[in-house]
Motif scaffolding. Structure first.
Motif, PDB file in Angstrom:
ATOM      1  N   GLU A 158      -4.974  -2.997  -0.989  1.00 26.42           N
ATOM      2  CA  GLU A 158      -3.902  -3.189  -0.007  1.00 26.42           C
ATOM      3  C   GLU A 158      -2.621  -3.666  -0.670  1.00 26.42           C
ATOM      4  O   GLU A 158      -1.530  -3.342  -0.219  1.00 26.42           O
ATOM      5  CB  GLU A 158      -4.353  -4.197   1.054  1.00 26.42           C
ATOM      6  CG  GLU A 158      -5.516  -3.699   1.873  1.00 26.42           C
ATOM      7  CD  GLU A 158      -6.174  -4.757   2.724  1.00 26.42           C
ATOM      8  OE1 GLU A 158      -6.881  -4.363   3.657  1.00 26.42           O
ATOM      9  OE2 GLU A 158      -6.002  -5.961   2.461  1.00 26.42           O
ATOM     10  N   GLU A 159      -2.763  -4.447  -1.730  1.00 28.55           N
ATOM     11  CA  GLU A 159      -1.624  -4.965  -2.477  1.00 28.55           C
ATOM     12  C   GLU A 159      -1.992  -5.038  -3.951  1.00 28.55           C
ATOM     13  O   GLU A 159      -3.166  -5.209  -4.292  1.00 28.55           O
ATOM     14  CB  GLU A 159      -1.249  -6.378  -2.015  1.00 28.55           C
ATOM     15  CG  GLU A 159      -0.751  -6.467  -0.610  1.00 28.55           C
ATOM     16  CD  GLU A 159      -0.456  -7.908  -0.190  1.00 28.55           C
ATOM     17  OE1 GLU A 159      -0.746  -8.847  -0.964  1.00 28.55           O
ATOM     18  OE2 GLU A 159       0.040  -8.085   0.921  1.00 28.55           O
ATOM     19  N   SER A 160      -0.996  -4.920  -4.803  1.00 31.82           N
ATOM     20  CA  SER A 160      -1.211  -5.041  -6.239  1.00 31.82           C
ATOM     21  C   SER A 160       0.031  -5.684  -6.843  1.00 31.82           C
ATOM     22  O   SER A 160       1.137  -5.440  -6.385  1.00 31.82           O
ATOM     23  CB  SER A 160      -1.449  -3.646  -6.846  1.00 31.82           C
ATOM     24  OG  SER A 160      -1.690  -3.726  -8.210  1.00 31.82           O
ATOM     25  N   GLU A 161      -0.194  -6.500  -7.850  1.00 32.24           N
ATOM     26  CA  GLU A 161       0.952  -7.123  -8.506  1.00 32.24           C
ATOM     27  C   GLU A 161       0.699  -7.300  -9.997  1.00 32.24           C
ATOM     28  O   GLU A 161      -0.427  -7.458 -10.437  1.00 32.24           O
ATOM     29  CB  GLU A 161       1.314  -8.459  -7.865  1.00 32.24           C
ATOM     30  CG  GLU A 161       0.311  -9.551  -8.084  1.00 32.24           C
ATOM     31  CD  GLU A 161       0.742 -10.883  -7.484  1.00 32.24           C
ATOM     32  OE1 GLU A 161       1.555 -11.583  -8.115  1.00 32.24           O
ATOM     33  OE2 GLU A 161       0.257 -11.196  -6.393  1.00 32.24           O
ATOM     34  N   VAL A 162       1.763  -7.261 -10.758  1.00 34.68           N
ATOM     35  CA  VAL A 162       1.704  -7.478 -12.198  1.00 34.68           C
ATOM     36  C   VAL A 162       1.689  -8.985 -12.449  1.00 34.68           C
ATOM     37  O   VAL A 162       2.523  -9.716 -11.930  1.00 34.68           O
ATOM     38  CB  VAL A 162       2.926  -6.837 -12.897  1.00 34.68           C
ATOM     39  CG1 VAL A 162       2.946  -7.193 -14.377  1.00 34.68           C
ATOM     40  CG2 VAL A 162       2.918  -5.334 -12.699  1.00 34.68           C
ATOM     41  N   VAL A 163       0.719  -9.424 -13.247  1.00 35.97           N
ATOM     42  CA  VAL A 163       0.635 -10.835 -13.641  1.00 35.97           C
ATOM     43  C   VAL A 163       1.381 -11.021 -14.961  1.00 35.97           C
ATOM     44  O   VAL A 163       2.186 -11.924 -15.113  1.00 35.97           O
ATOM     45  CB  VAL A 163      -0.831 -11.289 -13.773  1.00 35.97           C
ATOM     46  CG1 VAL A 163      -0.922 -12.714 -14.289  1.00 35.97           C
ATOM     47  CG2 VAL A 163      -1.554 -11.148 -12.438  1.00 35.97           C
ATOM     48  N   MET A 193     -11.929  -0.446  -7.320  1.00 38.45           N
ATOM     49  CA  MET A 193     -10.888  -1.347  -6.825  1.00 38.45           C
ATOM     50  C   MET A 193     -10.072  -1.909  -7.975  1.00 38.45           C
ATOM     51  O   MET A 193      -8.845  -1.991  -7.911  1.00 38.45           O
ATOM     52  CB  MET A 193     -11.513  -2.487  -6.017  1.00 38.45           C
ATOM     53  CG  MET A 193     -12.076  -2.073  -4.697  1.00 38.45           C
ATOM     54  SD  MET A 193     -12.995  -3.455  -3.962  1.00 38.45           S
ATOM     55  CE  MET A 193     -13.075  -2.921  -2.266  1.00 38.45           C
ATOM     56  N   MET A 194     -10.765  -2.285  -9.037  1.00 34.47           N
ATOM     57  CA  MET A 194     -10.069  -2.835 -10.196  1.00 34.47           C
ATOM     58  C   MET A 194      -9.144  -1.785 -10.820  1.00 34.47           C
ATOM     59  O   MET A 194      -8.005  -2.088 -11.177  1.00 34.47           O
ATOM     60  CB  MET A 194     -11.094  -3.322 -11.221  1.00 34.47           C
ATOM     61  CG  MET A 194     -10.506  -4.020 -12.400  1.00 34.47           C
ATOM     62  SD  MET A 194     -11.719  -4.781 -13.494  1.00 34.47           S
ATOM     63  CE  MET A 194     -12.905  -3.485 -13.750  1.00 34.47           C
ATOM     64  N   GLY A 195      -9.636  -0.575 -10.940  1.00 31.71           N
ATOM     65  CA  GLY A 195      -8.808   0.494 -11.490  1.00 31.71           C
ATOM     66  C   GLY A 195      -7.588   0.766 -10.639  1.00 31.71           C
ATOM     67  O   GLY A 195      -6.477   0.940 -11.144  1.00 31.71           O
ATOM     68  N   GLN A 196      -7.785   0.798  -9.319  1.00 33.21           N
ATOM     69  CA  GLN A 196      -6.654   1.037  -8.424  1.00 33.21           C
ATOM     70  C   GLN A 196      -5.654  -0.115  -8.469  1.00 33.21           C
ATOM     71  O   GLN A 196      -4.444   0.106  -8.422  1.00 33.21           O
ATOM     72  CB  GLN A 196      -7.154   1.260  -6.989  1.00 33.21           C
ATOM     73  CG  GLN A 196      -7.875   2.573  -6.816  1.00 33.21           C
ATOM     74  CD  GLN A 196      -8.309   2.813  -5.391  1.00 33.21           C
ATOM     75  OE1 GLN A 196      -7.760   2.246  -4.439  1.00 33.21           O
ATOM     76  NE2 GLN A 196      -9.300   3.676  -5.221  1.00 33.21           N
ATOM     77  N   ALA A 197      -6.161  -1.336  -8.567  1.00 29.04           N
ATOM     78  CA  ALA A 197      -5.257  -2.490  -8.630  1.00 29.04           C
ATOM     79  C   ALA A 197      -4.363  -2.445  -9.861  1.00 29.04           C
ATOM     80  O   ALA A 197      -3.240  -2.949  -9.842  1.00 29.04           O
ATOM     81  CB  ALA A 197      -6.055  -3.789  -8.609  1.00 29.04           C
ATOM     82  N   SER A 198      -4.855  -1.813 -10.920  1.00 24.61           N
ATOM     83  CA  SER A 198      -4.066  -1.750 -12.154  1.00 24.61           C
ATOM     84  C   SER A 198      -2.928  -0.735 -12.072  1.00 24.61           C
ATOM     85  O   SER A 198      -2.114  -0.639 -12.992  1.00 24.61           O
ATOM     86  CB  SER A 198      -4.971  -1.438 -13.344  1.00 24.61           C
ATOM     87  OG  SER A 198      -5.475  -0.125 -13.258  1.00 24.61           O
ATOM     88  N   GLN A 206       0.803  -1.215   0.000  1.00 23.77           N
ATOM     89  CA  GLN A 206       0.000   0.000   0.000  1.00 23.77           C
ATOM     90  C   GLN A 206       0.844   1.276   0.000  1.00 23.77           C
ATOM     91  O   GLN A 206       0.474   2.265  -0.635  1.00 23.77           O
ATOM     92  CB  GLN A 206      -0.973  -0.009   1.177  1.00 23.77           C
ATOM     93  CG  GLN A 206      -2.168   0.880   0.931  1.00 23.77           C
ATOM     94  CD  GLN A 206      -3.258   0.696   1.935  1.00 23.77           C
ATOM     95  OE1 GLN A 206      -3.015   0.758   3.131  1.00 23.77           O
ATOM     96  NE2 GLN A 206      -4.467   0.469   1.456  1.00 23.77           N
ATOM     97  N   GLU A 207       1.967   1.263   0.654  1.00 22.59           N
ATOM     98  CA  GLU A 207       2.836   2.449   0.648  1.00 22.59           C
ATOM     99  C   GLU A 207       3.396   2.707  -0.745  1.00 22.59           C
ATOM    100  O   GLU A 207       3.514   3.854  -1.171  1.00 22.59           O
ATOM    101  CB  GLU A 207       3.960   2.311   1.681  1.00 22.59           C
ATOM    102  CG  GLU A 207       3.476   2.382   3.124  1.00 22.59           C
ATOM    103  CD  GLU A 207       2.631   3.620   3.418  1.00 22.59           C
ATOM    104  OE1 GLU A 207       3.072   4.737   3.080  1.00 22.59           O
ATOM    105  OE2 GLU A 207       1.526   3.476   3.972  1.00 22.59           O
ATOM    106  N   GLU A 208       3.721   1.665  -1.474  1.00 19.64           N
ATOM    107  CA  GLU A 208       4.193   1.817  -2.855  1.00 19.64           C
ATOM    108  C   GLU A 208       3.057   2.296  -3.762  1.00 19.64           C
ATOM    109  O   GLU A 208       3.283   3.113  -4.660  1.00 19.64           O
ATOM    110  CB  GLU A 208       4.767   0.491  -3.360  1.00 19.64           C
ATOM    111  CG  GLU A 208       6.039   0.092  -2.632  1.00 19.64           C
ATOM    112  CD  GLU A 208       6.456  -1.342  -2.905  1.00 19.64           C
ATOM    113  OE1 GLU A 208       7.641  -1.548  -3.194  1.00 19.64           O
ATOM    114  OE2 GLU A 208       5.594  -2.249  -2.832  1.00 19.64           O
ATOM    115  N   ILE A 209       1.852   1.809  -3.518  1.00 18.82           N
ATOM    116  CA  ILE A 209       0.683   2.237  -4.288  1.00 18.82           C
ATOM    117  C   ILE A 209       0.439   3.725  -4.071  1.00 18.82           C
ATOM    118  O   ILE A 209       0.115   4.453  -5.009  1.00 18.82           O
ATOM    119  CB  ILE A 209      -0.555   1.396  -3.903  1.00 18.82           C
ATOM    120  CG1 ILE A 209      -0.367  -0.052  -4.369  1.00 18.82           C
ATOM    121  CG2 ILE A 209      -1.833   2.004  -4.477  1.00 18.82           C
ATOM    122  CD1 ILE A 209      -1.385  -1.031  -3.812  1.00 18.82           C
TER     123      ILE A 209
END
Length: 87
Positions: free
Chosen positions: A20-25, A61-66, A3-6
């Motif tokens: 809370e977390e996001s990652e590139v697939v 949420m989907m937009g933020q995850a991207s 989240q801090e990196e986001i």
């Protein structure tokens, strides 16, 4: 990405930072994580007694995850999620 990196990419903060977390697939796909606690503002009054996350919040949420897909493409600007097809 935690989240801090986001927060270095997105301007969102509490109560609107919904990832809370996001990652590139792969180069066009990302996935994110958010744990529903039950006291979120968007659950209050939305199907009382059987809270459901509103679709517009799921889209946010989907937009933020991207955001992790944009991490190396944005600097000194604010990314905006402006369009969704077939939602």
């Amino acid at each position: 990405m935690n989240q801090e990196e986001i927060k270095k990419i997105l301007p969102h903060r509490d109560n609107m930072l919904l990832v809370e977390e996001s990652e590139v697939v792969d180069e066009v796909t990302a996935k994110g994580r958010y744990t529903i606690k039950g006291d979120e503002f968007f659950l209050q009054g939305h199907f009382p007694g059987n809270p459901v996350v509103p679709g517009v919040i799921l889209c946010e949420m989907m937009g933020q995850a991207s955001c992790c897909l944009l991490a190396d493409k944005v600097s000194d600007c604010t990314p905006y999620f402006t369009k969704m097809n077939n939602v």
